[in-house]
Design a protein around this motif. Structure first.
Motif, PDB file in Angstrom:
ATOM      1  N   LEU A  16       0.830  -1.215   0.000  1.00  0.00           N
ATOM      2  CA  LEU A  16       0.000   0.000   0.000  1.00  0.00           C
ATOM      3  C   LEU A  16       0.860   1.258   0.000  1.00  0.00           C
ATOM      4  O   LEU A  16       0.550   2.238  -0.699  1.00  0.00           O
ATOM      5  CB  LEU A  16      -0.951   0.007   1.197  1.00  0.00           C
ATOM      6  N   LEU A  17       1.947   1.243   0.755  1.00  0.00           N
ATOM      7  CA  LEU A  17       2.853   2.388   0.736  1.00  0.00           C
ATOM      8  C   LEU A  17       3.576   2.500  -0.604  1.00  0.00           C
ATOM      9  O   LEU A  17       3.892   3.602  -1.049  1.00  0.00           O
ATOM     10  CB  LEU A  17       3.865   2.292   1.881  1.00  0.00           C
ATOM     11  N   ALA A  18       3.823   1.372  -1.246  1.00  0.00           N
ATOM     12  CA  ALA A  18       4.450   1.391  -2.568  1.00  0.00           C
ATOM     13  C   ALA A  18       3.550   2.095  -3.581  1.00  0.00           C
ATOM     14  O   ALA A  18       4.021   2.880  -4.409  1.00  0.00           O
ATOM     15  CB  ALA A  18       4.766  -0.031  -3.031  1.00  0.00           C
ATOM     16  N   VAL A  19       2.255   1.846  -3.496  1.00  0.00           N
ATOM     17  CA  VAL A  19       1.299   2.514  -4.389  1.00  0.00           C
ATOM     18  C   VAL A  19       1.282   4.014  -4.100  1.00  0.00           C
ATOM     19  O   VAL A  19       1.276   4.843  -5.014  1.00  0.00           O
ATOM     20  CB  VAL A  19      -0.110   1.893  -4.242  1.00  0.00           C
ATOM     21  N   THR A  20       1.288   4.381  -2.815  1.00  0.00           N
ATOM     22  CA  THR A  20       1.324   5.794  -2.443  1.00  0.00           C
ATOM     23  C   THR A  20       2.602   6.449  -2.954  1.00  0.00           C
ATOM     24  O   THR A  20       2.579   7.581  -3.446  1.00  0.00           O
ATOM     25  CB  THR A  20       1.236   5.942  -0.905  1.00  0.00           C
ATOM     26  N   THR A  44       4.428   5.612  -5.608  1.00  0.00           N
ATOM     27  CA  THR A  44       4.360   5.831  -7.060  1.00  0.00           C
ATOM     28  C   THR A  44       3.428   6.994  -7.392  1.00  0.00           C
ATOM     29  O   THR A  44       3.701   7.761  -8.311  1.00  0.00           O
ATOM     30  CB  THR A  44       3.919   4.557  -7.814  1.00  0.00           C
ATOM     31  N   SER A  45       2.367   7.147  -6.633  1.00  0.00           N
ATOM     32  CA  SER A  45       1.449   8.269  -6.837  1.00  0.00           C
ATOM     33  C   SER A  45       2.166   9.599  -6.585  1.00  0.00           C
ATOM     34  O   SER A  45       2.036  10.549  -7.360  1.00  0.00           O
ATOM     35  CB  SER A  45       0.250   8.118  -5.911  1.00  0.00           C
ATOM     36  N   ARG A  46       2.935   9.650  -5.513  1.00  0.00           N
ATOM     37  CA  ARG A  46       3.676  10.879  -5.186  1.00  0.00           C
ATOM     38  C   ARG A  46       4.731  11.190  -6.248  1.00  0.00           C
ATOM     39  O   ARG A  46       4.969  12.346  -6.574  1.00  0.00           O
ATOM     40  CB  ARG A  46       4.354  10.746  -3.825  1.00  0.00           C
ATOM     41  N   LEU A  47       5.367  10.149  -6.762  1.00  0.00           N
ATOM     42  CA  LEU A  47       6.364  10.368  -7.804  1.00  0.00           C
ATOM     43  C   LEU A  47       5.725  10.903  -9.081  1.00  0.00           C
ATOM     44  O   LEU A  47       6.277  11.788  -9.743  1.00  0.00           O
ATOM     45  CB  LEU A  47       7.141   9.076  -8.087  1.00  0.00           C
ATOM     46  N   ARG A  48       4.563  10.385  -9.410  1.00  0.00           N
ATOM     47  CA  ARG A  48       3.847  10.880 -10.594  1.00  0.00           C
ATOM     48  C   ARG A  48       3.452  12.343 -10.420  1.00  0.00           C
ATOM     49  O   ARG A  48       3.480  13.113 -11.380  1.00  0.00           O
ATOM     50  CB  ARG A  48       2.645  10.001 -10.883  1.00  0.00           C
ATOM     51  N   GLU A  49       3.079  12.732  -9.193  1.00  0.00           N
ATOM     52  CA  GLU A  49       2.767  14.140  -8.906  1.00  0.00           C
ATOM     53  C   GLU A  49       3.986  15.032  -9.149  1.00  0.00           C
ATOM     54  O   GLU A  49       3.844  16.207  -9.474  1.00  0.00           O
ATOM     55  CB  GLU A  49       2.308  14.307  -7.448  1.00  0.00           C
ATOM     56  N   LEU A  78       7.463  12.274 -12.426  1.00  0.00           N
ATOM     57  CA  LEU A  78       8.275  11.104 -12.743  1.00  0.00           C
ATOM     58  C   LEU A  78       7.379   9.903 -13.031  1.00  0.00           C
ATOM     59  O   LEU A  78       6.351   9.725 -12.387  1.00  0.00           O
ATOM     60  CB  LEU A  78       9.193  10.754 -11.569  1.00  0.00           C
ATOM     61  N   GLU A  79       7.781   9.089 -13.976  1.00  0.00           N
ATOM     62  CA  GLU A  79       7.067   7.846 -14.243  1.00  0.00           C
ATOM     63  C   GLU A  79       7.537   6.837 -13.205  1.00  0.00           C
ATOM     64  O   GLU A  79       8.725   6.670 -12.981  1.00  0.00           O
ATOM     65  CB  GLU A  79       7.372   7.340 -15.654  1.00  0.00           C
ATOM     66  N   ALA A  80       6.592   6.170 -12.562  1.00  0.00           N
ATOM     67  CA  ALA A  80       6.950   5.228 -11.501  1.00  0.00           C
ATOM     68  C   ALA A  80       6.133   3.956 -11.647  1.00  0.00           C
ATOM     69  O   ALA A  80       4.994   3.994 -12.089  1.00  0.00           O
ATOM     70  CB  ALA A  80       6.694   5.868 -10.143  1.00  0.00           C
ATOM     71  N   ASP A  81       6.750   2.843 -11.248  1.00  0.00           N
ATOM     72  CA  ASP A  81       6.108   1.544 -11.375  1.00  0.00           C
ATOM     73  C   ASP A  81       6.273   0.769 -10.073  1.00  0.00           C
ATOM     74  O   ASP A  81       7.382   0.642  -9.559  1.00  0.00           O
ATOM     75  CB  ASP A  81       6.757   0.784 -12.537  1.00  0.00           C
ATOM     76  N   VAL A  82       5.163   0.267  -9.535  1.00  0.00           N
ATOM     77  CA  VAL A  82       5.191  -0.480  -8.284  1.00  0.00           C
ATOM     78  C   VAL A  82       6.041  -1.748  -8.444  1.00  0.00           C
ATOM     79  O   VAL A  82       6.850  -2.077  -7.586  1.00  0.00           O
ATOM     80  CB  VAL A  82       3.762  -0.843  -7.812  1.00  0.00           C
ATOM     81  N   ARG A  83       5.875  -2.470  -9.524  1.00  0.00           N
ATOM     82  CA  ARG A  83       6.614  -3.718  -9.727  1.00  0.00           C
ATOM     83  C   ARG A  83       8.132  -3.468  -9.724  1.00  0.00           C
ATOM     84  O   ARG A  83       8.906  -4.277  -9.217  1.00  0.00           O
ATOM     85  CB  ARG A  83       6.181  -4.362 -11.055  1.00  0.00           C
ATOM     86  N   LEU A 142      17.074   2.408  -2.478  1.00  0.00           N
ATOM     87  CA  LEU A 142      16.869   3.768  -2.967  1.00  0.00           C
ATOM     88  C   LEU A 142      17.611   3.995  -4.285  1.00  0.00           C
ATOM     89  O   LEU A 142      17.028   4.461  -5.256  1.00  0.00           O
ATOM     90  CB  LEU A 142      17.342   4.775  -1.906  1.00  0.00           C
ATOM     91  N   ALA A 143      18.897   3.620  -4.328  1.00  0.00           N
ATOM     92  CA  ALA A 143      19.688   3.817  -5.541  1.00  0.00           C
ATOM     93  C   ALA A 143      19.157   2.982  -6.706  1.00  0.00           C
ATOM     94  O   ALA A 143      19.069   3.462  -7.839  1.00  0.00           O
ATOM     95  CB  ALA A 143      21.150   3.472  -5.272  1.00  0.00           C
ATOM     96  N   GLY A 144      18.779   1.739  -6.433  1.00  0.00           N
ATOM     97  CA  GLY A 144      18.255   0.863  -7.486  1.00  0.00           C
ATOM     98  C   GLY A 144      16.952   1.374  -8.071  1.00  0.00           C
ATOM     99  O   GLY A 144      16.774   1.401  -9.292  1.00  0.00           O
ATOM    100  N   TYR A 145      16.040   1.793  -7.204  1.00  0.00           N
ATOM    101  CA  TYR A 145      14.748   2.283  -7.685  1.00  0.00           C
ATOM    102  C   TYR A 145      14.898   3.628  -8.396  1.00  0.00           C
ATOM    103  O   TYR A 145      14.243   3.875  -9.399  1.00  0.00           O
ATOM    104  CB  TYR A 145      13.745   2.382  -6.542  1.00  0.00           C
ATOM    105  N   ALA A 146      15.802   4.469  -7.901  1.00  0.00           N
ATOM    106  CA  ALA A 146      16.043   5.753  -8.561  1.00  0.00           C
ATOM    107  C   ALA A 146      16.585   5.544  -9.970  1.00  0.00           C
ATOM    108  O   ALA A 146      16.173   6.228 -10.913  1.00  0.00           O
ATOM    109  CB  ALA A 146      17.013   6.598  -7.739  1.00  0.00           C
ATOM    110  N   ALA A 147      17.480   4.585 -10.136  1.00  0.00           N
ATOM    111  CA  ALA A 147      18.045   4.303 -11.459  1.00  0.00           C
ATOM    112  C   ALA A 147      16.970   3.840 -12.430  1.00  0.00           C
ATOM    113  O   ALA A 147      16.922   4.265 -13.578  1.00  0.00           O
ATOM    114  CB  ALA A 147      19.159   3.268 -11.348  1.00  0.00           C
TER     115      ALA A 147
END
Length: 148
Positions: free
Chosen positions: A107-111, A113-118, A121-126, A134-139
């Motif tokens: 649920l926090l992962a969905v939140t 990605t929503s904040r990143l889209r705001e 940034l394009e964001a994907d939960v998977r 942090l570094a891996g997801y940022a890349a």
């Protein structure tokens, strides 16, 4: 596996494995919400005098191997760190910190990605499940932004 501080913590013995190896193996058999957030390797499980698991003797997560802090680098990592701190209620997030080890869940992962889209940034939960640091997801997030 026990619940502490609103997260599942797995204590295991045998050959030490990386978090990603254990999470991936468990995700093939369990729904995401049942997969522990933190894995602690022990030489042996503590036992009570009658031979049962002594849960009170299991080490606290903070008492186990603390990761060396490395500050976020670049705009995306800094933005992610700020959002993770707010969502997860932690004071500091470093480059090698893991979203799920810090108490994150689906649920926090969905939140997130929503904040990143705001923020544009394009964001994907998977992608967060595949690259939970942090570094891996940022890349990955940076690559997704470039592709668009």
């Amino acid at each position: 596996v026990i619940a502490r501080e609103q997260r599942l913590i797995a204590y295991y013995t045998g050959v030490p494995h990386t978090l990603e190896t254990l999470r991936t193996a468990l995700l093939t058999h369990l729904p995401e919400f049942m997969v522990p957030a933190l894995y602690i390797h022990l030489e042996a499980l503590p036992l009570s005098p009658n031979g049962k698991l002594d849960r009170k003797a299991l080490p606290e997560p903070d008492a186990v191997e603390a990761r060396v802090y490395e500050a976020p680098q670049g705009e995306t990592e800094t933005l992610l760190a700020d959002i993770w701190q707010e969502l997860l209620g932690v004071e500091q997030v470093g480059r090698h910190d893991n979203f799920f080890e810090l108490g994150g869940h689906s649920l926090l992962a969905v939140t997130l990605t929503s904040r990143l889209r705001e923020q544009g940034l394009e964001a994907d939960v998977r992608a967060l499940f595949d690259h939970p640091t942090l570094a891996g997801y940022a890349a990955i997030t940076d690559r997704m932004e470039i592709v668009l």
